[in-house]
Design a protein around this motif. Structure first.
Motif, short mmCIF file in Angstrom:
data_model
loop_
_atom_site.label_atom_id
_atom_site.label_comp_id
_atom_site.label_asym_id
_atom_site.label_seq_id
_atom_site.Cartn_x
_atom_site.Cartn_y
_atom_site.Cartn_z
N GLY A 195 26.95 0.87 11.57
CA GLY A 195 27.28 0.22 12.83
C GLY A 195 26.13 0.13 13.82
O GLY A 195 26.31 -0.41 14.90
N GLU A 196 24.97 0.66 13.45
CA GLU A 196 23.82 0.60 14.36
C GLU A 196 22.69 -0.18 13.69
O GLU A 196 22.32 0.09 12.57
CB GLU A 196 23.33 2.01 14.68
N LYS A 197 22.16 -1.17 14.40
CA LYS A 197 21.05 -1.95 13.87
C LYS A 197 19.75 -1.37 14.41
O LYS A 197 19.61 -1.15 15.60
CB LYS A 197 21.19 -3.42 14.27
N LEU A 198 18.81 -1.11 13.50
CA LEU A 198 17.52 -0.58 13.93
C LEU A 198 16.72 -1.69 14.61
O LEU A 198 16.64 -2.81 14.11
CB LEU A 198 16.74 -0.03 12.73
N THR A 199 16.13 -1.38 15.74
CA THR A 199 15.35 -2.37 16.49
C THR A 199 13.99 -1.79 16.84
O THR A 199 13.75 -0.59 16.71
CB THR A 199 16.08 -2.77 17.79
N GLY A 200 13.10 -2.64 17.32
CA GLY A 200 11.78 -2.21 17.76
C GLY A 200 10.99 -1.55 16.65
O GLY A 200 11.05 -1.95 15.50
N ILE A 201 10.28 -0.50 17.00
CA ILE A 201 9.43 0.20 16.04
C ILE A 201 10.24 0.82 14.92
O ILE A 201 9.79 0.90 13.78
CB ILE A 201 8.54 1.25 16.75
N ARG A 202 11.48 1.25 15.21
CA ARG A 202 12.31 1.84 14.16
C ARG A 202 12.69 0.82 13.10
O ARG A 202 12.88 1.17 11.94
CB ARG A 202 13.57 2.47 14.77
N TYR A 208 0.80 -1.22 0.00
CA TYR A 208 0.00 0.00 0.00
C TYR A 208 0.84 1.27 0.00
O TYR A 208 0.30 2.37 0.05
CB TYR A 208 -0.96 0.01 1.20
N ASP A 209 2.15 1.16 -0.04
CA ASP A 209 3.04 2.32 -0.01
C ASP A 209 3.69 2.55 -1.37
O ASP A 209 3.88 1.63 -2.15
CB ASP A 209 4.16 2.13 1.02
N GLY A 210 4.07 3.79 -1.61
CA GLY A 210 4.79 4.14 -2.83
C GLY A 210 6.23 3.65 -2.78
O GLY A 210 6.81 3.47 -1.71
N LEU A 211 6.82 3.45 -3.96
CA LEU A 211 8.20 2.97 -4.08
C LEU A 211 9.23 4.05 -3.77
O LEU A 211 10.39 3.75 -3.53
CB LEU A 211 8.44 2.44 -5.49
N PHE A 212 8.81 5.32 -3.79
CA PHE A 212 9.70 6.45 -3.50
C PHE A 212 9.03 7.36 -2.49
O PHE A 212 7.81 7.39 -2.36
CB PHE A 212 10.00 7.24 -4.78
N ASP A 213 9.85 8.14 -1.77
CA ASP A 213 9.33 9.11 -0.80
C ASP A 213 10.37 10.22 -0.66
O ASP A 213 11.51 10.08 -1.13
CB ASP A 213 9.09 8.44 0.55
N THR A 214 10.00 11.30 -0.01
CA THR A 214 10.99 12.34 0.25
C THR A 214 11.98 11.80 1.28
O THR A 214 11.59 11.08 2.21
CB THR A 214 10.32 13.63 0.78
N PRO A 215 13.26 12.10 1.11
CA PRO A 215 14.27 11.54 2.03
C PRO A 215 13.98 11.83 3.50
O PRO A 215 14.23 10.98 4.35
CB PRO A 215 15.56 12.21 1.58
N ASN A 216 13.41 12.99 3.82
CA ASN A 216 13.17 13.31 5.23
C ASN A 216 11.99 12.52 5.81
O ASN A 216 11.78 12.55 7.02
CB ASN A 216 12.99 14.81 5.46
N ASN A 217 11.23 11.79 4.99
CA ASN A 217 10.18 10.92 5.50
C ASN A 217 10.68 9.51 5.77
O ASN A 217 9.92 8.67 6.23
CB ASN A 217 9.02 10.82 4.50
N LEU A 218 11.94 9.25 5.47
CA LEU A 218 12.49 7.90 5.60
C LEU A 218 13.54 7.83 6.68
O LEU A 218 14.24 8.81 6.95
CB LEU A 218 13.10 7.46 4.27
N VAL A 219 13.68 6.66 7.26
CA VAL A 219 14.71 6.42 8.27
C VAL A 219 16.00 6.06 7.53
O VAL A 219 15.99 5.23 6.62
CB VAL A 219 14.29 5.27 9.21
N THR A 220 17.09 6.67 7.91
CA THR A 220 18.39 6.37 7.32
C THR A 220 19.16 5.46 8.27
O THR A 220 19.25 5.75 9.47
CB THR A 220 19.19 7.66 7.08
N GLU A 221 19.69 4.37 7.74
CA GLU A 221 20.51 3.47 8.56
C GLU A 221 21.78 4.21 9.01
O GLU A 221 22.41 4.91 8.22
CB GLU A 221 20.91 2.23 7.74
#
Length: 95
Positions: free
Chosen positions: A64-71, A48-61
């Protein structure tokens, strides 16, 4: 908007520029505007989501840090960038 009007608007942009439309929600609206946007590709896109978005709407990895939980479930930047014409519908700002 008619086909002739849309063609006239699109002739303002480079011939090889990608054209995207807003994604998601129900129904159809008249075209409100066209704009050039720099968008980022999205990793693991839901149906249901678009293939592209504005960069500030996305989480950047962060290196050395693994995203966990809701992130870890957040929409993530895949590093792909696209300069494109975006066609916005009349009620697109409500999305």
């Amino acid at each position: 908007m008619t086909v002739a009007q849309l063609i006239q608007w699109l002739q303002q942009f480079p011939d090889d520029m990608a054209v995207l439309v807003e994604s998601y929600e129900n129904g159809y609206d008249p075209i409100h505007s066209l704009s050039i946007q720099e968008l980022a590709g999205v990793q693991n896109v839901a149906d249901y989501d678009g293939l592209f978005d504005t960069p500030n709407n996305l989480v950047t990895e962060i290196p050395g840090e693994k995203l966990t939980g809701i992130r870890a479930m957040a929409r993530k930047d895949n590093g792909e960038r696209l300069s494109c014409v975006v066609i916005a519908g009349l009620r697109g700002q409500r999305r």
